[in-house]
Structure formats: structure tokens, C-alpha cells
Motif scaffolding. Structure first.
Motif, PDB file in Angstrom:
ATOM      1  N   MET A 194       0.840  -1.189   0.000  1.00 21.06           N
ATOM      2  CA  MET A 194       0.000   0.000   0.000  1.00 21.06           C
ATOM      3  C   MET A 194       0.879   1.244   0.000  1.00 21.06           C
ATOM      4  O   MET A 194       1.891   1.297   0.677  1.00 21.06           O
ATOM      5  CB  MET A 194      -0.881   0.023   1.240  1.00 21.06           C
ATOM      6  CG  MET A 194      -1.735  -1.210   1.394  1.00 21.06           C
ATOM      7  SD  MET A 194      -2.990  -1.383   0.121  1.00 21.06           S
ATOM      8  CE  MET A 194      -4.163  -0.176   0.694  1.00 21.06           C
ATOM      9  N   ASP A 195       0.509   2.259  -0.753  1.00 20.86           N
ATOM     10  CA  ASP A 195       1.318   3.458  -0.758  1.00 20.86           C
ATOM     11  C   ASP A 195       0.938   4.341   0.423  1.00 20.86           C
ATOM     12  O   ASP A 195       0.127   3.997   1.259  1.00 20.86           O
ATOM     13  CB  ASP A 195       1.196   4.205  -2.089  1.00 20.86           C
ATOM     14  CG  ASP A 195      -0.111   4.958  -2.264  1.00 20.86           C
ATOM     15  OD1 ASP A 195      -0.251   5.591  -3.309  1.00 20.86           O
ATOM     16  OD2 ASP A 195      -0.978   4.931  -1.380  1.00 20.86           O
ATOM     17  N   ASP A 230      -5.765   1.963  11.008  1.00 21.12           N
ATOM     18  CA  ASP A 230      -5.583   0.623  10.465  1.00 21.12           C
ATOM     19  C   ASP A 230      -4.385  -0.031  11.144  1.00 21.12           C
ATOM     20  O   ASP A 230      -3.842   0.510  12.097  1.00 21.12           O
ATOM     21  CB  ASP A 230      -5.398   0.669   8.940  1.00 21.12           C
ATOM     22  CG  ASP A 230      -4.297   1.636   8.515  1.00 21.12           C
ATOM     23  OD1 ASP A 230      -3.331   1.816   9.287  1.00 21.12           O
ATOM     24  OD2 ASP A 230      -4.398   2.220   7.423  1.00 21.12           O
ATOM     25  N   ARG A 231      -3.976  -1.179  10.626  1.00 19.45           N
ATOM     26  CA  ARG A 231      -2.897  -1.934  11.263  1.00 19.45           C
ATOM     27  C   ARG A 231      -1.573  -1.823  10.519  1.00 19.45           C
ATOM     28  O   ARG A 231      -0.701  -2.682  10.684  1.00 19.45           O
ATOM     29  CB  ARG A 231      -3.299  -3.412  11.385  1.00 19.45           C
ATOM     30  CG  ARG A 231      -4.481  -3.633  12.327  1.00 19.45           C
ATOM     31  CD  ARG A 231      -4.788  -5.120  12.474  1.00 19.45           C
ATOM     32  NE  ARG A 231      -5.897  -5.345  13.399  1.00 19.45           N
ATOM     33  CZ  ARG A 231      -6.374  -6.540  13.714  1.00 19.45           C
ATOM     34  NH1 ARG A 231      -5.831  -7.635  13.165  1.00 19.45           N
ATOM     35  NH2 ARG A 231      -7.384  -6.662  14.554  1.00 19.45           N
ATOM     36  N   ARG A 232      -1.418  -0.784   9.715  1.00 13.93           N
ATOM     37  CA  ARG A 232      -0.127  -0.661   9.039  1.00 13.93           C
ATOM     38  C   ARG A 232       0.985  -0.483  10.073  1.00 13.93           C
ATOM     39  O   ARG A 232       0.750   0.056  11.169  1.00 13.93           O
ATOM     40  CB  ARG A 232      -0.131   0.477   8.019  1.00 13.93           C
ATOM     41  CG  ARG A 232      -0.316   1.862   8.573  1.00 13.93           C
ATOM     42  CD  ARG A 232      -0.247   2.920   7.468  1.00 13.93           C
ATOM     43  NE  ARG A 232      -1.283   2.742   6.468  1.00 13.93           N
ATOM     44  CZ  ARG A 232      -1.347   3.412   5.320  1.00 13.93           C
ATOM     45  NH1 ARG A 232      -0.423   4.313   5.038  1.00 13.93           N
ATOM     46  NH2 ARG A 232      -2.312   3.212   4.462  1.00 13.93           N
ATOM     47  N   VAL A 271      14.734  -1.376  11.053  1.00 21.04           N
ATOM     48  CA  VAL A 271      14.041  -1.442   9.766  1.00 21.04           C
ATOM     49  C   VAL A 271      12.609  -0.963   9.964  1.00 21.04           C
ATOM     50  O   VAL A 271      11.940  -1.358  10.918  1.00 21.04           O
ATOM     51  CB  VAL A 271      14.056  -2.875   9.205  1.00 21.04           C
ATOM     52  CG1 VAL A 271      13.236  -2.953   7.918  1.00 21.04           C
ATOM     53  CG2 VAL A 271      15.495  -3.331   8.972  1.00 21.04           C
ATOM     54  N   SER A 272      12.162  -0.111   9.063  1.00 21.62           N
ATOM     55  CA  SER A 272      10.828   0.470   9.189  1.00 21.62           C
ATOM     56  C   SER A 272      10.367   0.953   7.821  1.00 21.62           C
ATOM     57  O   SER A 272      11.191   1.347   6.990  1.00 21.62           O
ATOM     58  CB  SER A 272      10.879   1.652  10.170  1.00 21.62           C
ATOM     59  OG  SER A 272       9.800   2.538   9.979  1.00 21.62           O
ATOM     60  N   PRO A 273       9.069   0.959   7.571  1.00 21.39           N
ATOM     61  CA  PRO A 273       8.575   1.638   6.369  1.00 21.39           C
ATOM     62  C   PRO A 273       8.944   3.117   6.440  1.00 21.39           C
ATOM     63  O   PRO A 273       9.070   3.690   7.525  1.00 21.39           O
ATOM     64  CB  PRO A 273       7.060   1.455   6.436  1.00 21.39           C
ATOM     65  CG  PRO A 273       6.847   0.288   7.338  1.00 21.39           C
ATOM     66  CD  PRO A 273       7.964   0.344   8.337  1.00 21.39           C
ATOM     67  N   ARG A 329       6.272  -2.286   3.303  1.00 25.09           N
ATOM     68  CA  ARG A 329       7.087  -3.048   4.255  1.00 25.09           C
ATOM     69  C   ARG A 329       8.499  -3.201   3.710  1.00 25.09           C
ATOM     70  O   ARG A 329       8.692  -3.427   2.515  1.00 25.09           O
ATOM     71  CB  ARG A 329       6.467  -4.427   4.498  1.00 25.09           C
ATOM     72  CG  ARG A 329       5.146  -4.354   5.269  1.00 25.09           C
ATOM     73  CD  ARG A 329       4.603  -5.740   5.562  1.00 25.09           C
ATOM     74  NE  ARG A 329       3.346  -5.680   6.271  1.00 25.09           N
ATOM     75  CZ  ARG A 329       3.239  -5.636   7.593  1.00 25.09           C
ATOM     76  NH1 ARG A 329       4.339  -5.657   8.338  1.00 25.09           N
ATOM     77  NH2 ARG A 329       2.060  -5.585   8.176  1.00 25.09           N
ATOM     78  N   GLU A 330       9.472  -3.083   4.569  1.00 28.59           N
ATOM     79  CA  GLU A 330      10.874  -3.136   4.162  1.00 28.59           C
ATOM     80  C   GLU A 330      11.607  -4.256   4.888  1.00 28.59           C
ATOM     81  O   GLU A 330      11.239  -4.631   6.004  1.00 28.59           O
ATOM     82  CB  GLU A 330      11.568  -1.800   4.461  1.00 28.59           C
ATOM     83  CG  GLU A 330      10.995  -0.598   3.737  1.00 28.59           C
ATOM     84  CD  GLU A 330      11.300  -0.589   2.248  1.00 28.59           C
ATOM     85  OE1 GLU A 330      12.072  -1.466   1.789  1.00 28.59           O
ATOM     86  OE2 GLU A 330      10.772   0.284   1.532  1.00 28.59           O
TER      87      GLU A 330
END
Length: 472
Positions: free
Chosen positions: A1-2, A230-232, A289-291, A297-298
Motif C-alpha cells: 500500500m502506498d 488501520d494496522r499498518r 528497519v521500518s517503512p 514493508r521493508e
């Protein structure tokens, strides 16, 4: 998702489906009412030396890539409620050079708040005007009228997306009507620069109440609450960028005002700096590590997260005056240079191609690492047919220019001393506003504005770029 909730293929991958051409958007026939004759004339000024004129081909573009313009702007209707205007939304007759309906009562609190906001920017507007009249544009395609018009509409965009809210929302379309810490950081700094320092402090103070005990932030929040919609995954860049914003805002103050701001922002400053020091082992290790602003997701740390961490560490050192904080910031700068810098500041430590996060690095005080010589090639390596840039070289080849990345590059160039190049970016942004004068999130391959308009982050970047140029 962007970053705005739309489906995005993995970087570099082909789109999973071709989007059907959208119907042509019916434009308002009341353009002079939406913009005012002065702004309309400025929009007609197109320079041959613009970013579009200098771009290189970015490869084949699917001509079916069509995204409709969801709104031409956001405005208060006759009832005093914010609403999307024109584009895919219903038309609304506006007062000239405003973000409210012509039928809005003269006694409406909206008009009073708008007048107060404009009054608060009077000194900033006068300084910008004076600087423009002194020939800031030089040989740039940007004209004085064009830049003045761009400033006026960016102020309106930032106002309508922050008015009577605890922090600016990214946009007013439903999936965008949330507070992103990243966007809010830039919004707060812009508010401070244009003269609304109390509001800027309040925005940062509010974000501090949303911060987790470990210093992290959710990707976004429902306005006025501490709830994520949301759960992003949580995102680590907000920690560094909000600490950077605190420093920028405090620097705009003096004496008791600065002391008072530091006291109010102390919880946010303390938690953020502690999180940055702990997660990087005092600047000697890569952050978690994080978006980042790509909102995917990265598996590896990105340049965007590195840039935000450095901005926060350096800001923390200035705010606290701590020797330990200064050493951590210095160590992290060396780490960044020795890892990402060794491979040309690409998206990932070991590759991934050029990324507009290099502009984030320069825009937040890292111009010593993201030099002008490194920034200028982004205009070519990330170029899109419409004249702006994409978020990164690995981004899908859809021909779409993203104004957050493009405007961030303009700010980075201004802070790196590349006045002419920054003005070219501003000229392009001015030329690609909607009919209502708002700055959209996207510009299609043929130059049409698309999707969300206005966008708070882009408006903030524009104002900060103009401010940097005005300070000379």
C-alpha cells in the motif's frame, strides 16, 4: 500500500492491472472566482527552462495510466463545513482567493479565523514580496507574479488543512484525512516560518501526546485522537523528523518564548532523543528497519529512515547542548557516509537506485552529505514525463510525478544554495496546480494534476522553499 492507502506493486515491479482511462474532468467555468485574475495570469507564465524542459526520458510509459482529479481544492461550504470542491466532487462557487464558499455568512467564524491566519503571515508575506521585487528570480523562468501567486495558494492550502485541527491532516479526501507525523513535522515548521509560531508549537505538543513510550509513532492517526485507523506498521522516521521540527521551531524564537517552547516540548524531545540514541547505540549502528514515506514493508533500512534519524540526532544535540548527543550525531553522520554514502546514497545501503530521500537529507540539514552535486542529478534520474520526479528509481514506470518528492527536492536545492534550480522546481509546481490553484499530490504524464488536492506536505515544502530563498 502506498502512503495514502492505494495499492502499489513492489518497487520495480509491473502494475498488477492497467487502470481504465478516467472520464475527462469537468473544469469549473468560474476560474476567476476560484483563483482571482492575478493568480490566473501568473499561472500562464511558463518558462522554457523549467524542470520539464531539462528532464531526460524516463523510459516507456503506459498511456493508459489515468488517475482522476478527486478535487480541485478543499473549501468551507455555506454551512461552515469543509468539503471537496470540483474535480470528481461537486462544484462550489468560492470567494476570490479564498477557501470558502461565496455564500458563507460574513459573520462566520471561518472568515474570522481565515483573517486571523492571514494577518499572522503579514510580516512573512512582506519580506517575501520585498525579496521577490529585488530580483530573486534572476534568469529563472519563475516570475515574481508566479511565485507570489504560488505563495498565496500554498498558504491557503496549509490553512484549510490545519484550521481548527490539532495538527494538519494530509488531505481532505477520506483515505488522506489523517495526521501523518512526517507530514505534520513539515507543516509545523512551515507554520512557524510564516508567523504562526504558537500554532506550530501546539501541533508539536499534540504529536508529543500521541508518541509511544518507546519514542515511536504510528504511521498515521485519526485527527483529535491517539488511534491509528488501520494496522499498518509503525514508522520510525516520525521520531527523528518531529525532533528536527522542534529544533527548527525553537530556533525561530528568542528569550522567554524559546524557553517556554522548550518546556512545552520537553516530553517529545526527551523521548525522541532517547529512542534515537537507544536504537542506534549512540549513533554507531543503523536504526531499526521500518517503512518510510514509500509506505511499504521493508526488509532493510532505507535512506529515508537514515535521513530522518540524522536530522533528529543533530537536532537533539542542538536542543540539549549535550556532549553525548553531539558525539552521537557526529558518529551517525560518519556511519551514514560510510554505508549509504559509499554506494552513492541509493535507497538501500547496497543499492536500490536513486531515491528522493536524498532530498529529505538535504532539506533537514544534511546538505553537507547530500551536496548540490548529488542533488542535481535527481532531476534527471527520477524524471517523469510530466516534468516532476518520482519517489525513486525503483518506483513503477507509470509516468506520474509526485509533488511531495518534487517539492522536497526544491527545498533541498534551496538549502544547498542552488537558487536557480530551486526556482525552476517552484515554477513547475506553480504551472501544475489545479484550476482552483491547489497543489495536487500527483501530476500525470501529460501534465494534468491528479488525485488528491490540496496536499499539506507539498504546500509546506513550497512555503519552506520560498522562505529559504527569501532569507537569501
Amino acid at each position: 500500500m502506498d502512503r495514502r492507502g492505494q495499492q502499489v506493486p513492489a518497487p520495480g515491479a509491473a502494475a498488477t492491472r492497467a487502470e481504465a482511462p478516467a472520464p475527462a474532468t469537468a473544469l469549473s467555468t468560474r476560474r476567476q472566482l476560484l483563483l482571482g485574475t492575478g493568480a490566473l495570469g501568473a499561472l500562464a507564465a511558463v518558462g522554457a527552462g523549467s524542470v520539464a524542459g531539462r528532464r531526460l526520458s524516463s523510459g516507456p510509459v503506459d498511456p493508459r495510466t489515468e488517475i482522476s482529479l478527486w478535487s480541485q481544492t478543499v473549501a468551507y461550504d455555506a454551512t461552515g463545513s469543509r468539503t471537496l470542491v470540483s474535480g470528481d466532487a461537486a462544484p462550489l462557487e468560492l470567494d476570490p482567493d479564498s477557501r470558502w464558499a461565496a455564500e458563507l455568512a460574513a459573520s462566520s467564524p471561518v472568515r474570522e479565523r481565515a483573517a486571523a491566519f492571514r494577518d499572522g503571515t503579514e510580516q512573512w508575506r512582506a519580506r517575501l514580496d520585498e525579496r521577490l521585487q529585488c530580483g530573486t528570480t534572476g534568469d529563472s523562468p519563475a516570475t515574481t507574479a508566479q511565485l507570489g501567486s504560488l505563495a498565496a495558494t500554498a498558504l491557503l492550502d496549509l490553512w484549510v488543512l490545519s484550521d481548527a485541527l490539532p495538527a494538519p491532516v494530509a488531505g481532505w479526501s477520506a483515505p488522506w484525512r489523517y495526521v501523518w507525523p512526517r507530514d505534520a513535522a513539515f507543516g509545523a515548521v512551515a507554520l512557524s516560518r510564516i508567523g504562526h509560531r504558537e500554532q506550530a508549537i501546539s501541533v508539536l505538543e499534540h504529536l508529543g501526546t500521541l508518541q509511544g513510550r518507546d519514542g515511536w509513532f504510528e504511521a498515521r492517526y485519526v485527527p483529535g485522537t491517539d488511534r491509528a485507523p488501520d494496522r499498518r506498521p509503525r514508522q520510525f522516521d516520525g521520531t527523528g523528523l518531529l525532533l528536527w521540527a522542534c529544533d527548527e521551531v525553537v530556533q525561530d524564537l528568542e528569550g522567554p518564548a524559546a524557553t517556554g517552547a522548550l518546556e512545552r516540548l520537553s516530553p517529545l524531545i526527551t523521548r525522541s532523543l532517547s529512542a534515537l540514541h537507544g536504537s542506534t547505540s549512540a549513533g554507531t549502528c543503523l536504526p531499526p528497519v521500518s517503512p518510510d514515506y514509500w509506505e511499504v514493508r521493508e526488509r532493510s533500512v532505507t535512506l529515508g529512515i537514515m535521513a530522518a534519524a540524522l536530522a533528529g540526532l543533530r537536532a537533539g544535540a542542538r536542543l540539549t547542548g549535550s556532549l553525548e548527543a553531539r558525539r552521537a550525531a557526529e558518529a551517525f553522520a560518519l556511519l551514514l557516509e560510510g554505508t549509504f554514502g559509499a554506494t552513492g546514497y541509493q535507497r538501500y545501503r547496497s543499492g536500490g537506485g536513486a531515491d528522493s530521500a536524498l532530498a529529505l537529507l538535504a532539506a533537514t540539514g544534511g546538505a553537507d552529505l547530500a551536496t548540490a552535486e548529488r542533488l542535481l542529478p535527481l532531476r534527471e534520474s527520477l524524471a517523469r514525463p510530466g516534468g516532476g520526479i518520482a519517489p525513486g528509481a525503483a518506483w513503477r514506470e507509470d509516468g506520474v510525478s509526485w509533488t511531495p518528492s518534487t517539492s522536497l527536492l526544491g527545498l533541498a536545492l534551496a538549502r544547498a544554495g542552488e537558487t536557480g534550480a530551486a526556482l525552476e522546481v517552484l515554477s513547475w509546481l506553480a504551472e501544475h496546480r489545479t484550476e482552483a490553484g491547489s497543489l495536487p499530490e500527483k501530476v500525470l504524464f501529460d501534465g494534468r494534476p491528479a488525485e488528491v488536492a490540496p496536499l499539506a506536505w507539498t504546500a509546506a515544502n513550497v512555503l519552506l522553499t520560498l522562505d529559504t530563498l527569501a532569507r537569501g
